[in-house]
Motif scaffolding. Sequence first.
Motif, mmCIF file in Angstrom:
data_model
loop_
_atom_site.group_PDB
_atom_site.id
_atom_site.type_symbol
_atom_site.label_atom_id
_atom_site.label_comp_id
_atom_site.label_asym_id
_atom_site.label_seq_id
_atom_site.Cartn_x
_atom_site.Cartn_y
_atom_site.Cartn_z
ATOM 1 N N GLY A 90 0.803 -1.209 0.000
ATOM 2 C CA GLY A 90 0.000 0.000 0.000
ATOM 3 C C GLY A 90 0.836 1.257 0.000
ATOM 4 N N ASP A 91 2.133 1.120 0.229
ATOM 5 C CA ASP A 91 3.068 2.240 0.155
ATOM 6 C C ASP A 91 3.687 2.205 -1.242
ATOM 7 O OD1 ASP A 91 5.407 3.814 0.158
ATOM 8 O OD2 ASP A 91 5.784 3.459 2.271
ATOM 9 N N TRP A 92 3.280 3.135 -2.114
ATOM 10 C CA TRP A 92 3.670 3.038 -3.521
ATOM 11 C C TRP A 92 5.178 3.038 -3.697
ATOM 12 C CZ3 TRP A 92 6.641 6.547 -6.132
ATOM 13 C CH2 TRP A 92 6.789 7.828 -5.577
ATOM 14 N N ARG A 93 5.868 3.853 -2.914
ATOM 15 C CA ARG A 93 7.314 3.942 -3.069
ATOM 16 C C ARG A 93 7.989 2.641 -2.629
ATOM 17 N NH1 ARG A 93 11.554 8.710 -2.359
ATOM 18 N NH2 ARG A 93 13.416 7.427 -2.188
ATOM 19 N N ALA A 94 7.578 2.105 -1.489
ATOM 20 C CA ALA A 94 8.143 0.842 -1.009
ATOM 21 C C ALA A 94 7.831 -0.293 -1.978
ATOM 22 C CB ALA A 94 7.606 0.518 0.383
ATOM 23 N N ASP A 95 6.621 -0.273 -2.534
ATOM 24 C CA ASP A 95 6.229 -1.330 -3.465
ATOM 25 C C ASP A 95 7.051 -1.276 -4.744
ATOM 26 O OD1 ASP A 95 4.390 -2.303 -1.700
ATOM 27 O OD2 ASP A 95 2.659 -1.357 -2.649
ATOM 28 N N LEU A 96 7.248 -0.077 -5.300
ATOM 29 C CA LEU A 96 8.047 0.037 -6.519
ATOM 30 C C LEU A 96 9.500 -0.347 -6.256
ATOM 31 C CD1 LEU A 96 6.851 3.251 -8.400
ATOM 32 C CD2 LEU A 96 6.421 0.859 -8.974
ATOM 33 N N ARG A 97 10.009 0.052 -5.108
ATOM 34 C CA ARG A 97 11.404 -0.289 -4.785
ATOM 35 C C ARG A 97 11.568 -1.806 -4.709
ATOM 36 N NH1 ARG A 97 15.721 -0.766 -1.204
ATOM 37 N NH2 ARG A 97 17.388 0.725 -1.675
ATOM 38 N N ALA A 98 10.615 -2.461 -4.059
ATOM 39 C CA ALA A 98 10.685 -3.920 -3.936
ATOM 40 C C ALA A 98 10.589 -4.584 -5.306
ATOM 41 C CB ALA A 98 9.566 -4.421 -3.028
ATOM 42 N N ILE A 99 9.706 -4.095 -6.162
ATOM 43 C CA ILE A 99 9.561 -4.674 -7.504
ATOM 44 C C ILE A 99 10.847 -4.498 -8.296
ATOM 45 C CG2 ILE A 99 8.382 -4.432 -9.714
ATOM 46 C CD1 ILE A 99 5.854 -3.645 -8.106
ATOM 47 N N GLY A 100 11.414 -3.293 -8.249
ATOM 48 C CA GLY A 100 12.647 -3.040 -8.989
ATOM 49 C C GLY A 100 13.780 -3.942 -8.539
ATOM 50 N N LEU A 101 13.953 -4.079 -7.229
ATOM 51 C CA LEU A 101 15.026 -4.921 -6.705
ATOM 52 C C LEU A 101 14.790 -6.390 -7.049
ATOM 53 C CD1 LEU A 101 15.628 -3.258 -3.223
ATOM 54 C CD2 LEU A 101 17.042 -3.064 -5.280
ATOM 55 N N ARG A 102 13.541 -6.801 -7.084
ATOM 56 C CA ARG A 102 13.224 -8.178 -7.461
ATOM 57 C C ARG A 102 13.565 -8.435 -8.932
ATOM 58 N NH1 ARG A 102 9.375 -11.584 -5.211
ATOM 59 N NH2 ARG A 102 9.027 -11.299 -2.985
ATOM 60 N N ILE A 103 13.239 -7.483 -9.797
ATOM 61 C CA ILE A 103 13.583 -7.628 -11.214
ATOM 62 C C ILE A 103 15.091 -7.771 -11.370
ATOM 63 C CG2 ILE A 103 13.650 -6.433 -13.446
ATOM 64 C CD1 ILE A 103 10.965 -5.122 -12.635
ATOM 65 N N TYR A 217 20.964 2.632 -5.505
ATOM 66 C CA TYR A 217 21.066 4.080 -5.335
ATOM 67 C C TYR A 217 20.354 4.802 -6.477
ATOM 68 C CZ TYR A 217 23.121 8.681 -4.443
ATOM 69 O OH TYR A 217 23.307 10.020 -4.186
ATOM 70 N N ALA A 218 20.559 4.331 -7.707
ATOM 71 C CA ALA A 218 19.886 4.945 -8.856
ATOM 72 C C ALA A 218 18.366 4.800 -8.734
ATOM 73 C CB ALA A 218 20.377 4.299 -10.150
ATOM 74 N N LEU A 222 15.505 7.803 -8.647
ATOM 75 C CA LEU A 222 14.322 7.856 -9.492
ATOM 76 C C LEU A 222 13.064 8.000 -8.632
ATOM 77 C CD1 LEU A 222 13.525 5.835 -12.646
ATOM 78 C CD2 LEU A 222 11.866 5.830 -10.796
ATOM 79 N N LEU A 223 13.011 7.257 -7.534
ATOM 80 C CA LEU A 223 11.836 7.332 -6.663
ATOM 81 C C LEU A 223 11.741 8.691 -5.975
ATOM 82 C CD1 LEU A 223 11.935 3.737 -5.135
ATOM 83 C CD2 LEU A 223 10.388 4.603 -6.896
ATOM 84 N N ASP A 224 12.895 9.274 -5.626
ATOM 85 C CA ASP A 224 12.889 10.636 -5.071
ATOM 86 C C ASP A 224 12.267 11.607 -6.069
ATOM 87 O OD1 ASP A 224 14.128 9.851 -2.734
ATOM 88 O OD2 ASP A 224 16.137 10.504 -3.346
ATOM 89 N N ALA A 225 12.691 11.509 -7.316
ATOM 90 C CA ALA A 225 12.172 12.396 -8.354
ATOM 91 C C ALA A 225 10.677 12.166 -8.567
ATOM 92 C CB ALA A 225 12.930 12.173 -9.654
#
Length: 234
Positions: A90-103, A217-218, A222-225
């Motif tokens: 439910g936390d969009w930033r945490a969810d995207l970070r997890a998806i990216g790291l999984r990929i 870090y990259a 991106l998530l900060d932006a």
Amino acid sequence: MSERVVPEPQRRRRRPTKQGVVLSQELIVDTALRLIGQHGADALTARRLGAALGADPSAVYRYFHSTDDLLLAITDELIGRAQAGWQPTGDWRADLRAIGLRIHSSYQTHPQAALLAAHRTTGRTHEIAAVETILGVLRTAGFPNPEAVRLYHAFVDQSLGFAALDAAALALPAVSQAADLQVWQASYARVDATTHPHIAATADLLAEDMRRSGYPYALDLLLDAAEARLTAIR
């Protein structure tokens, strides 16, 4: 391979192969991933697959139109493995970070296959599910559709770009990997501070940081932006 794929109901062999297994699309993909890991892109042939499966090479034709068709299935499998077990918070930033790291992690697990697959678009089950999930996270967070699409594009390209880059390094022989890392200490740490003051001032940090992927870090940048843009939209 050629255009001879057999319809789904007719695919299953009545008898096990010489290895004692019944062929399936999943088994062929798993076997192909293993062979690519051992022998690189040259392993992706019907002859090698048939030998590994204990079946006639022509049996592969029952499941895939061509080598490229099989490669797309392998690509979709890697995408599926990246999604396996993921649950939204439910936390969009945490969810995207997890998806990216999984990929990134999924492709690093199979670096030789990643070199063949990271740039492909499959339009298959796992990829469609991933696109739906990522867009859903972004749109639910409040990004308008045009912004959600642009962020999706940047997010996925960044993930796969780093996955391919890091996979290429992992696919090198161990001696080459070590030699590349050693360059930061053997060359950059010894530059003349009068001619290259910025490298000289950061040489130790460079040597240490280059031992790990720059992707996390990259991704955070991106998530900060993205977060800043969402705040501006609101």
